[in-house]
Design a protein around this motif. Sequence first.
Motif, mmCIF file in Angstrom:
data_model
loop_
_atom_site.group_PDB
_atom_site.id
_atom_site.type_symbol
_atom_site.label_atom_id
_atom_site.label_comp_id
_atom_site.label_asym_id
_atom_site.label_seq_id
_atom_site.Cartn_x
_atom_site.Cartn_y
_atom_site.Cartn_z
ATOM 1 N N ALA A 39 14.644 -3.740 2.313
ATOM 2 C CA ALA A 39 15.482 -3.616 3.498
ATOM 3 C C ALA A 39 14.671 -3.975 4.739
ATOM 4 O O ALA A 39 13.453 -4.139 4.687
ATOM 5 C CB ALA A 39 16.029 -2.197 3.603
ATOM 6 N N SER A 71 12.603 -3.836 7.976
ATOM 7 C CA SER A 71 11.589 -2.972 8.591
ATOM 8 C C SER A 71 10.892 -1.996 7.642
ATOM 9 O O SER A 71 10.346 -0.993 8.075
ATOM 10 C CB SER A 71 12.212 -2.200 9.759
ATOM 11 O OG SER A 71 11.200 -1.795 10.638
ATOM 12 N N VAL A 72 10.935 -2.270 6.348
ATOM 13 C CA VAL A 72 10.237 -1.386 5.419
ATOM 14 C C VAL A 72 8.728 -1.680 5.397
ATOM 15 O O VAL A 72 7.945 -0.868 4.943
ATOM 16 C CB VAL A 72 10.802 -1.496 3.984
ATOM 17 C CG1 VAL A 72 12.210 -0.941 3.926
ATOM 18 C CG2 VAL A 72 10.755 -2.931 3.503
ATOM 19 N N GLY A 73 8.368 -2.877 5.888
ATOM 20 C CA GLY A 73 6.933 -3.200 5.952
ATOM 21 C C GLY A 73 6.522 -4.390 5.099
ATOM 22 O O GLY A 73 5.343 -4.552 4.802
ATOM 23 N N LYS A 74 7.474 -5.246 4.735
ATOM 24 C CA LYS A 74 7.143 -6.408 3.893
ATOM 25 C C LYS A 74 6.117 -7.310 4.576
ATOM 26 O O LYS A 74 5.071 -7.637 4.020
ATOM 27 C CB LYS A 74 8.421 -7.228 3.595
ATOM 28 C CG LYS A 74 9.482 -6.458 2.846
ATOM 29 C CD LYS A 74 10.707 -7.313 2.586
ATOM 30 C CE LYS A 74 11.470 -7.702 3.848
ATOM 31 N NZ LYS A 74 12.142 -6.576 4.514
ATOM 32 N N THR A 75 6.465 -7.669 5.816
ATOM 33 C CA THR A 75 5.585 -8.580 6.541
ATOM 34 C C THR A 75 4.210 -7.945 6.754
ATOM 35 O O THR A 75 3.174 -8.586 6.597
ATOM 36 C CB THR A 75 6.221 -8.950 7.887
ATOM 37 O OG1 THR A 75 7.548 -9.402 7.633
ATOM 38 C CG2 THR A 75 5.441 -10.042 8.588
ATOM 39 N N SER A 76 4.219 -6.664 7.070
ATOM 40 C CA SER A 76 2.942 -5.977 7.294
ATOM 41 C C SER A 76 2.094 -5.934 6.035
ATOM 42 O O SER A 76 0.868 -6.074 6.085
ATOM 43 C CB SER A 76 3.191 -4.548 7.780
ATOM 44 O OG SER A 76 4.079 -4.545 8.863
ATOM 45 N N ASN A 112 6.278 2.374 0.668
ATOM 46 C CA ASN A 112 5.347 2.038 1.740
ATOM 47 C C ASN A 112 5.312 3.114 2.833
ATOM 48 O O ASN A 112 6.172 3.975 2.893
ATOM 49 C CB ASN A 112 5.741 0.675 2.335
ATOM 50 C CG ASN A 112 4.654 0.124 3.230
ATOM 51 O OD1 ASN A 112 3.473 0.322 2.959
ATOM 52 N ND2 ASN A 112 5.046 -0.531 4.309
ATOM 53 N N LYS A 113 4.362 2.982 3.697
ATOM 54 C CA LYS A 113 4.086 3.893 4.809
ATOM 55 C C LYS A 113 3.517 5.225 4.292
ATOM 56 O O LYS A 113 3.846 6.302 4.780
ATOM 57 C CB LYS A 113 5.331 4.109 5.695
ATOM 58 C CG LYS A 113 5.959 2.769 6.121
ATOM 59 C CD LYS A 113 6.888 2.839 7.300
ATOM 60 C CE LYS A 113 7.451 1.439 7.577
ATOM 61 N NZ LYS A 113 8.469 1.395 8.622
ATOM 62 N N ASP A 169 0.765 6.382 4.702
ATOM 63 C CA ASP A 169 -0.073 7.090 5.681
ATOM 64 C C ASP A 169 0.724 8.169 6.417
ATOM 65 O O ASP A 169 0.155 9.073 7.014
ATOM 66 C CB ASP A 169 -0.665 6.079 6.680
ATOM 67 C CG ASP A 169 0.388 5.201 7.307
ATOM 68 O OD1 ASP A 169 0.501 5.176 8.526
ATOM 69 O OD2 ASP A 169 1.133 4.530 6.544
ATOM 70 N N LEU A 170 2.055 8.067 6.347
ATOM 71 C CA LEU A 170 2.906 9.071 6.991
ATOM 72 C C LEU A 170 3.645 9.892 5.937
ATOM 73 O O LEU A 170 4.811 10.238 6.099
ATOM 74 C CB LEU A 170 3.916 8.379 7.912
ATOM 75 C CG LEU A 170 3.319 7.519 9.030
ATOM 76 C CD1 LEU A 170 4.408 6.758 9.757
ATOM 77 C CD2 LEU A 170 2.548 8.400 10.005
ATOM 78 N N SER A 172 0.253 1.732 1.814
ATOM 79 C CA SER A 172 0.318 1.760 3.273
ATOM 80 C C SER A 172 -0.216 0.437 3.812
ATOM 81 O O SER A 172 -1.356 0.079 3.569
ATOM 82 C CB SER A 172 -0.520 2.904 3.839
ATOM 83 O OG SER A 172 -0.697 2.704 5.236
ATOM 84 N N ALA A 173 0.656 -0.251 4.522
ATOM 85 C CA ALA A 173 0.215 -1.512 5.122
ATOM 86 C C ALA A 173 -0.746 -1.226 6.256
ATOM 87 O O ALA A 173 -1.500 -2.085 6.691
ATOM 88 C CB ALA A 173 1.421 -2.295 5.636
ATOM 89 N N LYS A 174 -0.677 0.016 6.733
ATOM 90 C CA LYS A 174 -1.524 0.371 7.863
ATOM 91 C C LYS A 174 -2.971 0.614 7.431
ATOM 92 O O LYS A 174 -3.903 0.059 8.002
ATOM 93 C CB LYS A 174 -0.959 1.618 8.538
ATOM 94 C CG LYS A 174 -1.472 1.817 9.933
ATOM 95 C CD LYS A 174 -0.615 2.805 10.669
ATOM 96 C CE LYS A 174 -1.228 3.131 12.024
ATOM 97 N NZ LYS A 174 -0.527 4.256 12.654
HETATM 98 N N1 LIG Z 1 2.733 3.789 9.737
HETATM 99 C C1 LIG Z 1 3.046 2.690 9.060
HETATM 100 N N2 LIG Z 1 3.817 1.751 9.650
HETATM 101 C C2 LIG Z 1 4.115 0.621 8.974
HETATM 102 C C3 LIG Z 1 3.622 0.419 7.673
HETATM 103 N N3 LIG Z 1 4.083 -0.775 7.244
HETATM 104 C C4 LIG Z 1 4.826 -1.281 8.255
HETATM 105 N N4 LIG Z 1 4.860 -0.446 9.295
HETATM 106 C C5 LIG Z 1 5.571 -0.632 10.549
HETATM 107 O O1 LIG Z 1 6.955 -0.801 10.262
HETATM 108 C C6 LIG Z 1 7.542 -1.776 11.100
HETATM 109 C C7 LIG Z 1 8.220 -2.840 10.322
HETATM 110 O O2 LIG Z 1 7.273 -3.575 9.580
HETATM 111 P P1 LIG Z 1 7.538 -5.049 9.077
HETATM 112 O O3 LIG Z 1 6.343 -5.435 8.301
HETATM 113 O O4 LIG Z 1 7.946 -5.926 10.171
HETATM 114 O O5 LIG Z 1 8.768 -4.843 8.098
HETATM 115 P P2 LIG Z 1 9.657 -5.938 7.349
HETATM 116 O O6 LIG Z 1 10.888 -6.086 8.150
HETATM 117 O O7 LIG Z 1 9.927 -5.353 6.011
HETATM 118 O O8 LIG Z 1 8.880 -7.188 7.274
HETATM 119 C C8 LIG Z 1 6.442 -2.287 11.992
HETATM 120 O O9 LIG Z 1 6.499 -1.613 13.218
HETATM 121 C C9 LIG Z 1 5.180 -1.901 11.248
HETATM 122 O O10 LIG Z 1 4.108 -1.672 12.142
HETATM 123 C C10 LIG Z 1 2.792 1.445 7.067
HETATM 124 O O11 LIG Z 1 2.323 1.340 5.943
HETATM 125 N N5 LIG Z 1 2.536 2.546 7.828
#
Ligand SMILES: Nc1nc2c(ncn2[C@@H]2O[C@H](COP(=O)(O)OP(=O)(O)O)[C@@H](O)[C@H]2O)c(=O)[nH]1
Lengths: 169, 638
Positions: free
Chosen positions: A11, A13-18, A116-117, A119-120, A145-147
Amino acid sequence: MISKKICLLGAFSVGKTSLVEQFVHSIFSDKYLTTLGVKISKKDVAVDSVAVTLVLWDMEGKDTYADVNLAYLRGAMGYLVVVDGMRKETLQAAMDLHHLAEKLSGKSLPFYFLINKADLVDQWEVTDAMLDSLDKKSIKFFRTSAKTGQYVNEAFNALARDMLLASRA
Amino acid sequence: MAGDLNAETAAYAPQGDDVSCGVGDHGGAMEATGDVRAEFWQDIPDAPDDAELNELRKLLLRREQIALEKLVRQEGEKNYHIQQVSDVIAEAIIARSGRDSQLRMAIEPIVDATLKNSIRKRQQDFVNVLFPLMGPTIRKSIAESFRSMLGAFSKSVEMAFSWKGLRWRFDAWRTGQSFNEIVMLHSLVYRVERVFFIHGDTGLVLAHMEGEGVGSLDAEMVSAMLTAIQDFVRDCFAKGDEGALDTLRMGEFSIFIEKSNKAYLACIVRGTPHDSFRTHLRETLELMLVEFAEDLDDFSGDTEAFSATERYLESCLVAHYAGDNEKKLPLWAKFMPVLVVLLLCGGTGYYWYTTDRFNTTMREAVQTLRLEPGLVVSHVERQKSGPWKVLALKDALARLPEDVLRRAGFDPSLFEIQTIPYLSYDASIVTKRASTGIDVPDGVEMTFDKGTLSFRGTATMAWILETREKARSLAGVEHVDMRDLRDPRMGEIAEMVRKIESVRVEFPVNKDVPVPEDTEKLQKTVDMLAVLEKRVKEMGMVMTLTIYGHADATGTEKRNYEISQARARTVAAMLYARGSSMPIAMYGMGADHASGDGGAGSASADRKAGGSVQADRRIEFRVYLARAVPAGTEALLQ
Ligand SMILES: Nc1nc2c(ncn2[C@@H]2O[C@H](COP(=O)(O)OP(=O)(O)O)[C@@H](O)[C@H]2O)c(=O)[nH]1
Ligand SMILES: [Mg+2]
């Protein structure tokens, strides 16, 4: 030389790109991704001392997973389904995308779920009980965690190894 | 013997350069002399050791003996110097050629003459070695020169007296086109720079090949992007339709795609290829599909099997220049055009040029189109009734032909105009192209004149570099002149470089850590280098640093090199420890004899006496700046 196409699903903003960014420093700018709806990166890895080039297709959806351009899934040799641990609805989206991918590819490809995420984790809505049910469906997953980078390399490498085994079989 | 003594002293002086071992300047020379002497007497039988005889020898042969000794000494000294020079010659050449071009200038005529001489003597050897290299180069330079010809139509005058030129003149006369237009149409050049063989479903590259002198691109990325773009286009514009994307265009370049359901060929082409190229692509792809049918079906990421596609790909890397199709004609044929011209002039020609009023107006209208920049009228067909048919090449930036006619007071409906896209080299169009393609910031002025796109003013280095690349790839731009373009930050950088290069850090005897007075200076310089590195990077440039370590004249040579190198290394280590990522070259220069020349005062006196001089034990910096070249674009920047 061996190359593998991998898709990242999940979905918005789940963090794919990150995750991709964490795994590989991509060279194509975001300009491409907004116009094409996909961002492509490349990473060379070694799986049991076999060199493999992973070509990562990071699919961009604006609001929901529904507007992801699934044409890009064509020819994928494996995929990662990403879930945002803090939003449980993204787990349902992930299941839907996974079924869609299975249907579209017409065979079962190697895949992993990435919750993902991590760290939180204290703010997670995705509970252990939900993850247990993934286990029951024998869906393998990593808490990433992408972070912090936690389990990111491991996940990509595990997928690469599964793909290599699948193509040898 | 003094030589032996010296050798021993040297061996007992493990402390290195800075320990005076009390031997004068010629100690080394005598050591070497000693060796030579021993060698010299080796094969000569010992003279009988008879006191009287010796006395006699002295009396009779004194002069000869002295002369002989002198000779032997000279020989020894020569050997010594050879030894000395051979120790440092490589480093010296490196150091000197980094500093100025004098060395190159000195050597050039010698190398030149030697080369010429040996080529003359062993021509065949050279031909054998060079032939495989020269073929492609010659081809490349022919391509280049034809390309520039395209831009400069004035060259067409040279064609005037050739057979081809005559034919073209005739064509021009016959079709009513200008001679230049005909030349351009016949000179169209194209070249296939890269070809990719791409798996249809996965978008993974199976094999790829680049033309001569074409820089490398990341094939995986290109092929994936191409596949994505096609998916995207199919999705957006051709839903459910069979239609597929077969050409992408960007400026002078186009991507030709020849598709099948299993795999496709994509070629990056400069210029406009012949129609037959498309046919060739299709045929090649078909052959490949047959030969590699199984490999394509079974493809799971391993591209090994497709290395055999090489010869197919190679056949796609074609280039076409004006004149390629010239055929040998029999002698009589050469007189044909003259005959035809005479006939036409005498008879039919007369009819062609008898005109009525209407035709005159029409011709004036066509003439108006001809004069319009960015439009090239390539064919006019008069109709007995109805509109004249006009076929014209049109640059995307040129005005619409209908508008041109209307503005000039002609009725556009009298013409049926069909246009073919092309790239115009007309100055006004190139100017337009430059101003649409390049975002000129405040403070920069851009002008275009006679093929040269010039910039003046101030801008950031990043902009300058980016624009330079962009400007060079604009069709019609032959040269880019940026001499009057400055990044104001460059002044600051030059100042820092000057400061860094004037720093000398001195060291105590036999130590690779600086003297306490200079520790702070070194620290400051290292700080400054770090700042410089950052600035340079910000400006899209790269720097390399050379550190020269020196030792004083005392001690053994070996130790002197070691310690001088260690000094350079210490400083490099300090820089790397601070996270520096610039390439650093370190040279241990050993003892520095040169710096003592002409020096007055105690330092020079100390040195003469073989003493240790702190000013000699030092390091120095040299900084070189270069433009950073993004990977894969080297070729564009040449
Ligand atoms: N705290 C935290 N934030 C994350 C993580 N991965 C992604 N984010 C944040 O989530 C938001 C969406 O990430 P993005 O990679 O653009 O999601 P995408 O839409 O799936 O590509 C961004 O603000 C990232 O900084 C993670 O592992 N930990
Ligand atoms: Mg994204």
